[in-house]
Scaffold this motif. Structure first.
Motif, PDB file in Angstrom:
ATOM      1  N   UNK A 154       0.823  -1.211   0.000  1.00  0.00           N
ATOM      2  CA  UNK A 154       0.000   0.000   0.000  1.00  0.00           C
ATOM      3  C   UNK A 154       0.855   1.257   0.000  1.00  0.00           C
ATOM      4  N   UNK A 155       2.009   1.162   0.682  1.00  0.00           N
ATOM      5  CA  UNK A 155       2.895   2.326   0.731  1.00  0.00           C
ATOM      6  C   UNK A 155       3.401   2.696  -0.653  1.00  0.00           C
ATOM      7  N   UNK A 156       3.721   1.676  -1.466  1.00  0.00           N
ATOM      8  CA  UNK A 156       4.290   2.014  -2.774  1.00  0.00           C
ATOM      9  C   UNK A 156       3.209   2.294  -3.816  1.00  0.00           C
ATOM     10  N   UNK A 157       1.915   2.168  -3.406  1.00  0.00           N
ATOM     11  CA  UNK A 157       0.858   2.349  -4.407  1.00  0.00           C
ATOM     12  C   UNK A 157       0.935   3.693  -5.147  1.00  0.00           C
ATOM     13  N   UNK A 158       1.152   4.819  -4.422  1.00  0.00           N
ATOM     14  CA  UNK A 158       1.216   6.092  -5.163  1.00  0.00           C
ATOM     15  C   UNK A 158       2.319   6.109  -6.230  1.00  0.00           C
ATOM     16  N   UNK A 159       3.415   5.404  -5.935  1.00  0.00           N
ATOM     17  CA  UNK A 159       4.531   5.397  -6.882  1.00  0.00           C
ATOM     18  C   UNK A 159       4.193   4.596  -8.140  1.00  0.00           C
ATOM     19  N   UNK A 160       3.463   3.484  -7.959  1.00  0.00           N
ATOM     20  CA  UNK A 160       3.210   2.617  -9.109  1.00  0.00           C
ATOM     21  C   UNK A 160       1.873   2.911  -9.780  1.00  0.00           C
ATOM     22  N   UNK A 161       1.121   3.834  -9.180  1.00  0.00           N
ATOM     23  CA  UNK A 161      -0.178   4.182  -9.775  1.00  0.00           C
ATOM     24  C   UNK A 161      -0.048   4.681 -11.219  1.00  0.00           C
ATOM     25  N   UNK A 162       0.941   5.559 -11.510  1.00  0.00           N
ATOM     26  CA  UNK A 162       1.067   6.033 -12.900  1.00  0.00           C
ATOM     27  C   UNK A 162       1.370   4.920 -13.901  1.00  0.00           C
ATOM     28  N   UNK A 163       1.783   3.753 -13.401  1.00  0.00           N
ATOM     29  CA  UNK A 163       2.046   2.627 -14.302  1.00  0.00           C
ATOM     30  C   UNK A 163       0.790   1.796 -14.505  1.00  0.00           C
ATOM     31  N   UNK A 164      -0.263   2.128 -13.755  1.00  0.00           N
ATOM     32  CA  UNK A 164      -1.508   1.395 -13.886  1.00  0.00           C
ATOM     33  C   UNK A 164      -1.682   0.291 -12.866  1.00  0.00           C
ATOM     34  N   UNK A 165      -0.860   0.281 -11.778  1.00  0.00           N
ATOM     35  CA  UNK A 165      -0.946  -0.819 -10.819  1.00  0.00           C
ATOM     36  C   UNK A 165      -1.603  -0.367  -9.522  1.00  0.00           C
ATOM     37  N   UNK A 166      -2.222  -1.318  -8.828  1.00  0.00           N
ATOM     38  CA  UNK A 166      -2.762  -1.024  -7.502  1.00  0.00           C
ATOM     39  C   UNK A 166      -1.875  -1.680  -6.435  1.00  0.00           C
ATOM     40  N   UNK A 167      -2.282  -1.561  -5.158  1.00  0.00           N
ATOM     41  CA  UNK A 167      -1.424  -2.088  -4.091  1.00  0.00           C
ATOM     42  C   UNK A 167      -1.287  -3.609  -4.124  1.00  0.00           C
ATOM     43  N   UNK A 168      -2.291  -4.264  -4.692  1.00  0.00           N
ATOM     44  CA  UNK A 168      -2.206  -5.727  -4.763  1.00  0.00           C
ATOM     45  C   UNK A 168      -1.072  -6.146  -5.700  1.00  0.00           C
ATOM     46  N   UNK A 169      -0.981  -5.446  -6.815  1.00  0.00           N
ATOM     47  CA  UNK A 169       0.135  -5.700  -7.722  1.00  0.00           C
ATOM     48  C   UNK A 169       1.443  -5.298  -7.038  1.00  0.00           C
ATOM     49  N   UNK A 170       1.357  -4.203  -6.246  1.00  0.00           N
ATOM     50  CA  UNK A 170       2.531  -3.751  -5.500  1.00  0.00           C
ATOM     51  C   UNK A 170       3.100  -4.848  -4.617  1.00  0.00           C
ATOM     52  N   UNK A 171       2.215  -5.539  -3.889  1.00  0.00           N
ATOM     53  CA  UNK A 171       2.668  -6.655  -3.055  1.00  0.00           C
ATOM     54  C   UNK A 171       3.383  -7.698  -3.899  1.00  0.00           C
ATOM     55  N   UNK A 172       2.783  -8.015  -5.026  1.00  0.00           N
ATOM     56  CA  UNK A 172       3.354  -9.060  -5.871  1.00  0.00           C
ATOM     57  C   UNK A 172       4.696  -8.628  -6.456  1.00  0.00           C
ATOM     58  N   UNK A 173       4.841  -7.319  -6.739  1.00  0.00           N
ATOM     59  CA  UNK A 173       6.129  -6.836  -7.231  1.00  0.00           C
ATOM     60  C   UNK A 173       7.208  -7.034  -6.177  1.00  0.00           C
TER      61      UNK A 173
END
Lengths: 651, 92
Positions: free
Chosen positions: A528-547
């Motif tokens: 969830x913390x990295x969600x703002x960073x990856x949002x412009x790439x089209x990802x949500x926090x769930x994808x963030x966890x998987x990354x």
């Protein structure tokens, strides 16, 4: 007793090694350096002896990183590896050149046994060596004749080791030889010339050339294999066949391994009493080991093909025809082998750069090798492709999904070449790169040598990558199983109190529980913390966890998504997961896995440096953290901008 | 005398060149190696003055080239080959 195997490259040294030790070989490192040390045991007269196989070299003076170890060990009699006896393997068909290194060892007073190998080839070439005459020049050195490739000469070798008696050596080829000047090229050149003068006399007296016949068989094959057009055509053709073969056949054992580890996990979690230990073993350790073992079929298959190419003599030709193309990019013809290996796994790829003599060419090869799409990316690619790419056919025959997969590989390759070009401008070096490569005659591959080579490469992967993948799997398991304070317990309790949860079947209850717990865990918070960073790439926090979890090995991405979305993993097909992901909507009712975000994710995985094991190996090979850090940064920038541009363009 | 000397010089210039200029299929004799960081390496491979070598084929784009030397085949980049001075053989 320690027995060293020494000699020039391409003299059948490894065949002699395999002949003596069979499959009882081990791989380790020479102390203090990262050069692979192959050793094995033999029994002579009931006594165990260790045979150490040294890298093949043309002289005591090193050219490459690999070769330094020969100099370091042989000039230091205090060294742990310093041999009691050395078997010097020489190519009987090329005695004069082979005697150069031999004569240096002779002058260093190293106890020697001279093995004239490839005797059959010498005979075929019309060369006869008067052994008694040769013996008169080196009276204290036993001389034996072998054809190690066909298994001839094992008894003679063992007999010679058994009967070896140390004798005082009074004569020498060059007086007062002292190879302490490793950098003094002028003295070395003078020495080599002097030695060859003496060796010419020796070979003139001992060698009888009945009828000089060159290797016409190899010359005929070379007409095609290094042809300006057919040479490349054949190489590309071979690559296509190899990769096609790997894709279609490796998946069978991989599915089997996946399934087996899943059932072992399930069995253990039922057999042990529930609790943390159970979770650690069934969710951390066993899947971690599974994540290592699952890559073995692909790596073994790729090295099967590479070994055939190497054993037959073809690989040297590939290096030969690719050198001119690779050079403008700052690479070497020899870079082709690490790049090919990296298509299975970057770890053996990075390790195989040791044969590249030039520092700059070697560094660039190491830096770009992880851009080649490795086996761990395939599960990620295939999952994403089946979610967002339709199953249509283009022009009636080409499968769009297959085409996209091919495209991802191609982008990886292209970016590796392009990035090389950039590094070429930045890396500074004193010397100029050089090739100096021997093209051995074509031979039928020996299956035992190939088998040994595969076993060795797989071992390296399992030991080097394995322990890191396993360690990170355990860390990730901990991060996913624990959360700050009582947060996890709270969400679990609140879920248990909901009425529609209780109505669910037991299995689905477990999946939902796992999902909400993951969200509340440390790793969920990180996502969830990295969600703002990856949002412009089209990802949500769930994808963030998987990354984040992909840092163990990229394919963990798939398993993490399955946990987050609370679906049961059903092996290779992942039908349930695909369906779930396809229907996943965000707050605004838009699809999370749209074409834009899906392709953006694929691009991210092409570029991102998400493999701790590779980083560790790069650190070891380059002796500094600088290079792996450069790798993380440049690949990270490539991944982020690549994914950003892709998402914004397609959205 | 000047006439003879310049004639000898011309013959020498005609007969000697660097290995990089030799076309595939030609046999030449090594006459020396220029000083460089790889001089020793070339010597160790057997590029010793007096040795007969043959350029047997070249890669596409004419670089690198493959040289037969004492029965083994060594490949060199043109850069490396240009360090090796050779003399042409009269009958090849």
């Amino acid at each position: 007793m320690k027995i060293a195997l020494l000699g020039n490259p391409n003299t059948g040294k490894s065949s002699v090694f395999n002949l003596l030790t069979g499959l009882r070989q081990q791989v380790g490192n020479f102390p203090g350096v990262t050069v692979e040390k192959k050793f094995g045991n033999i029994k002579v007269n009931g006594e165990e002896h260790t045979i150490i196989d040294f890298p093949g070299v043309y002289s005591i003076y090193p050219r490459t990183k690999d070769e330094e170890v020969v100099y370091n060990v042989l000039t230091d009699s205090e060294c742990e590896e310093y041999p009691n006896i050395s078997l010097y393997v020489a190519d009987a068909a090329n005695l004069e050149r082979n005697l150069l290194f031999f004569s240096q060892l002779y002058d260093l007073k190293i106890p020697l046994i001279l093995v004239l190998n490839m005797w059959d080839l010498a005979t075929k070439r019309g060369i006869n060596i008067e052994i008694e005459e040769l013996q008169s020049y080196f009276p204290d050195v036993p001389i034996i004749v072998t054809n190690a490739r066909v298994g001839m000469g094992k008894e003679r070798l063992i007999e010679a080791i058994k009967n070896y008696k140390h004798q005082e050596r009074n004569q020498s080829i060059i007086q007062n030889f002292n190879p302490s000047e490793k950098e003094d090229v002028k003295t070395q050149a003078f020495e080599a010339t002097e030695r060859f003068k003496k060796l010419k006399e020796i070979s003139a007296k001992t060698e009888e050339i009945i009828q000089s016949k060159s290797d016409n068989y190899s010359k005929k094959i070379d007409k095609f294999l290094v042809h300006p057009f057919w040479g490349y055509f054949i190489f590309v053709g071979i690559l296509l066949v190899v990769f096609q073969f790997i894709f279609s056949f490796a998946s069978i054992p991989m599915d089997f391994i996946d399934g087996s580890f899943a059932s072992i996990s399930g069995w253990i979690s039922n057999a042990l009493p529930p609790g943390m230990l159970n979770d650690l073993i069934s969710q951390g350790i066993i899947p971690g080991i599974g994540g290592v073992v699952v890559f073995i079929p692909q790596i073994a298959l790729l090295f099967f093909f590479i070994s055939i190419m190497e054993e037959s003599g073809y690989l040297a030709r590939v290096v030969f025809i690719m050198d001119r193309i690779m050079r403008p990019l700052g690479l070497n013809g020899k870079s082709i082998v690490p790049l090919m290996s990296s298509a299975a796994c970057a770890i053996p790829g990075v390790m195989s750069t040791r044969t590249i003599a030039d520092w700059k060419e070697r560094m660039i090869t190491i830096l770009v090798a992880p851009l080649m799409s490795c086996s761990a990316r395939i599960p990620v690619y295939t999952l994403l492709i089946s979610i967002v790419i339709p199953k249509t056919k283009i022009l009636g025959i080409l499968n769009l999904q297959g085409l996209v997969l091919f495209g991802l590989y191609f982008i990886g390759l292209l970016s590796a070449l392009f990035v090389s070009l950039i590094f070429k401008q930045f890396l500074k070096t004193k010397g100029k790169g050089f090739l100096l490569l021997e093209l051995p005659g074509y031979k039928n591959p020996r299956w035992s040598n190939i088998a040994i080579n595969i076993v060795e490469k797989v071992k390296v992967f399992v030991l080097d990558a394995g322990k890191i993948i396993l360690a990170i799997s355990i860390i990730l398991w901990a991060l996913a199983s624990f959360g700050p304070g009582d947060k996890m317990k709270e969400v679990e309790n609140s879920l248990r109190n909901k009425s529609d949860f209780i109505k669910l079947p037991k299995v689905e209850q477990q999946h939902y529980l796992a999902s909400v717990k993951l969200e509340a865990s440390y790793i969920g918070i990180m996502g969830k913390t990295i969600e703002p960073v990856i949002k412009p790439l089209g990802y949500d926090w769930k994808i963030g966890i998987s990354l984040i979890t992909s840092f163990a090995a990229r394919e963990v991405f798939v398993g993490s998504l399955a946990t987050i979305y609370a679906v049961h993993e059903d092996g290779e097909e992942n039908t349930k997961l695909i369906e779930k992901l396809r229907n996943e909507k965000n707050k605004n009712g838009e699809k999370v896995y749209s074409l834009a975000s899906g392709v953006s994710l694929m691009i991210f995985y092409v570029f991102a440096m998400q493999c701790m094991a590779t980083l560790a190996v790069v650190k070891r090979e380059t002796n500094s953290w600088k290079w792996p850090i450069i790798q993380i940064i440049y690949m990270g920038i490539l991944a982020y901008t690549g994914a950003f541009v892709t998402f914004q363009m397609l959205n | 005398m000047w006439y003879e000397l310049s004639f000898l010089l011309l013959v020498y210039l005609y007969m000697s060149s660097s290995l990089a200029e030799i076309h595939p299929g030609k046999k030449v004799i090594v006459s020396g190696i220029d000083n460089s960081h790889i001089t020793t390496k070339l010597l160790e491979l057997g590029f010793i003055a007096g040795t007969v070598i043959e350029v047997i084929f070249s890669a596409p784009f004419r670089d690198p080239i493959a040289i037969e030397l004492n029965g083994s085949v060594i490949s060199l980049r043109l850069d490396e080959a240009s360090l090796i001075q050779v003399e042409k053989m009269v009958n090849s």
